[in-house]
Design an enzyme around this catalytic site. Structure first.
Site, PDB file in Angstrom:
ATOM      1  N   ASP A  42      33.629  40.735  38.823  1.00  0.00           N
ATOM      2  CA  ASP A  42      32.775  39.562  39.016  1.00  0.00           C
ATOM      3  C   ASP A  42      32.449  39.407  40.503  1.00  0.00           C
ATOM      4  OD1 ASP A  42      35.283  38.767  39.811  1.00  0.00           O
ATOM      5  OD2 ASP A  42      35.327  36.913  38.636  1.00  0.00           O
ATOM      6  N   SER A  43      33.008  40.338  41.323  1.00  0.00           N
ATOM      7  CA  SER A  43      32.587  40.447  42.721  1.00  0.00           C
ATOM      8  C   SER A  43      31.097  40.771  42.801  1.00  0.00           C
ATOM      9  CB  SER A  43      33.400  41.522  43.451  1.00  0.00           C
ATOM     10  OG  SER A  43      33.380  42.734  42.735  1.00  0.00           O
ATOM     11  N   ASP A  81      35.111  42.366  34.067  1.00  0.00           N
ATOM     12  CA  ASP A  81      35.700  41.046  34.344  1.00  0.00           C
ATOM     13  C   ASP A  81      35.176  39.964  33.409  1.00  0.00           C
ATOM     14  OD1 ASP A  81      37.606  41.201  36.312  1.00  0.00           O
ATOM     15  OD2 ASP A  81      36.183  40.967  37.966  1.00  0.00           O
ATOM     16  N   LYS A 110      39.219  42.343  32.059  1.00  0.00           N
ATOM     17  CA  LYS A 110      40.209  41.859  33.032  1.00  0.00           C
ATOM     18  C   LYS A 110      40.111  40.344  33.100  1.00  0.00           C
ATOM     19  CE  LYS A 110      39.730  42.739  37.624  1.00  0.00           C
ATOM     20  NZ  LYS A 110      39.490  41.395  38.214  1.00  0.00           N
ATOM     21  N   GLU A 112      41.760  36.789  34.949  1.00  0.00           N
ATOM     22  CA  GLU A 112      42.543  36.259  36.068  1.00  0.00           C
ATOM     23  C   GLU A 112      43.567  35.236  35.585  1.00  0.00           C
ATOM     24  OE1 GLU A 112      40.292  34.973  39.446  1.00  0.00           O
ATOM     25  OE2 GLU A 112      39.170  36.854  39.555  1.00  0.00           O
ATOM     26  N   GLU A 179      46.345  41.637  43.446  1.00  0.00           N
ATOM     27  CA  GLU A 179      45.462  41.503  44.616  1.00  0.00           C
ATOM     28  C   GLU A 179      46.118  40.677  45.711  1.00  0.00           C
ATOM     29  OE1 GLU A 179      41.419  40.311  43.819  1.00  0.00           O
ATOM     30  OE2 GLU A 179      40.950  40.156  45.955  1.00  0.00           O
TER      31      GLU A 179
END
Ligand code: KIV
Length: 260
Positions: A42-43, A81, A110, A112, A179
């Site tokens: 999602d970067s 993401d 993925k 978070e 991270e």
């Protein structure tokens, strides 16, 4: 590569390489490379859409970037993401979103954090959607953390991340992304779980590493401490742009065979 290969790589002490990617052109190059796997991060909100954090990433963007990357990289393992809040609005919405990413070409998603969404992670895993849990600096918590800051520095904070890692493993997640946590903590987690850890800013003892494509190619215009730049992409590309502009200005392009 499959999720089983991730587990096998850990058992055999073979490091896993991962790079972010968002479009079919770069995906085609990654597909021809030795890099093991791709993350549609999602970067993309920052690298492709110019946002200040990953918070504005939209579900529709993730689907389109995933489809584009799958078209360019048919042979690679693709992790996508789940963007901000998509796992915080209930089981049905999360399942729909994860399903859309798999239909678009992802092999896994993925997510978070673990606390507060254990049931959702478990439901996805039981539904045949492989899940990697992202721990430590979870950028979707940018506002809660007060910026992109290293996590797990105190004993209490480290213990919470270890607890999340163990829960993710017990739920059936196939891997962990760690991270920006202290290298010692990443080592401890890596040694205490049976699933592979992929690190970014988390030291060398993780089972694999991930980098953001624009950062490692030197295209971002800034360099974070933990990034290794393998190319001075910004300067090289700017040089090509300027050479093209100069050729147009001088009527040196097109010429010769380019005119026929
Ligand atoms: O979105 C992303 O690119 C990520 C990496 C920084 C790991 O999650």
């Amino acid at each position: 590569m499959t999720t089983l290969d991730f587990l096998k790589a850990k058992k055999e002490n073979k490091k896993i390489s991962m790079i972010t990617c968002y479009d079919s052109t770069f995906a085609g190059i990654v597909n021809e490379s030795d890099i093991d796997s791709i993350l549609i991060g999602d970067s993309c909100a920052m690298t492709m859409h110019g946002e200040k954090s990953t918070v504005p990433a939209q579900m529709d963007w993730m689907v389109e970037h995933t489809r584009s990357v799958r078209n360019g990289a048919p042979d690679k393992f693709i992790l996508a993401d789940m963007p901000f809040l998509t796992t915080r609005k209930g089981l049905e919405y999360a399942t729909d979103c994860a399903g859309r990413l798999l239909v678009a070409g992802a092999n896994a998603v993925k997510i978070e954090g673990v606390f507060g969404q254990e049931d959702i992670l478990k439901h996805l895993v039981l539904s045949g959607i492989p899940v990697m849990a992202h721990l430590g600096l979870t950028p979707q918590f940018y506002n809660a953390f007060g910026g992109h800051k290293m996590q797990g520095k105190t004993e209490e904070a480290a213990a919470k991340i270890i607890e999340e890692a163990k829960i993710a493993e017990s739920i059936g997640c196939f891997g962990l992304l760690l991270e920006c946590i202290p290298a010692e903590l990443a080592k401890k987690i890596t040694e205490s779980v049976s699933i592979p850890t992929i690190g970014i800013g988390a030291g060398v003892d993780c089972d694999g590493q991930v980098l953001v494509l624009q950062d490692m190619l030197g295209m971002s215009g800034f360099k974070m401490r933990f990034v290794r730049q393998y190319l001075n992409g910004r300067e090289l590309i700017k040089g090509a742009f300027n050479a093209y502009a100069a050729d147009v200005a001088d009527s040196a392009f097109p010429a010769g065979d380019e005119i026929k």
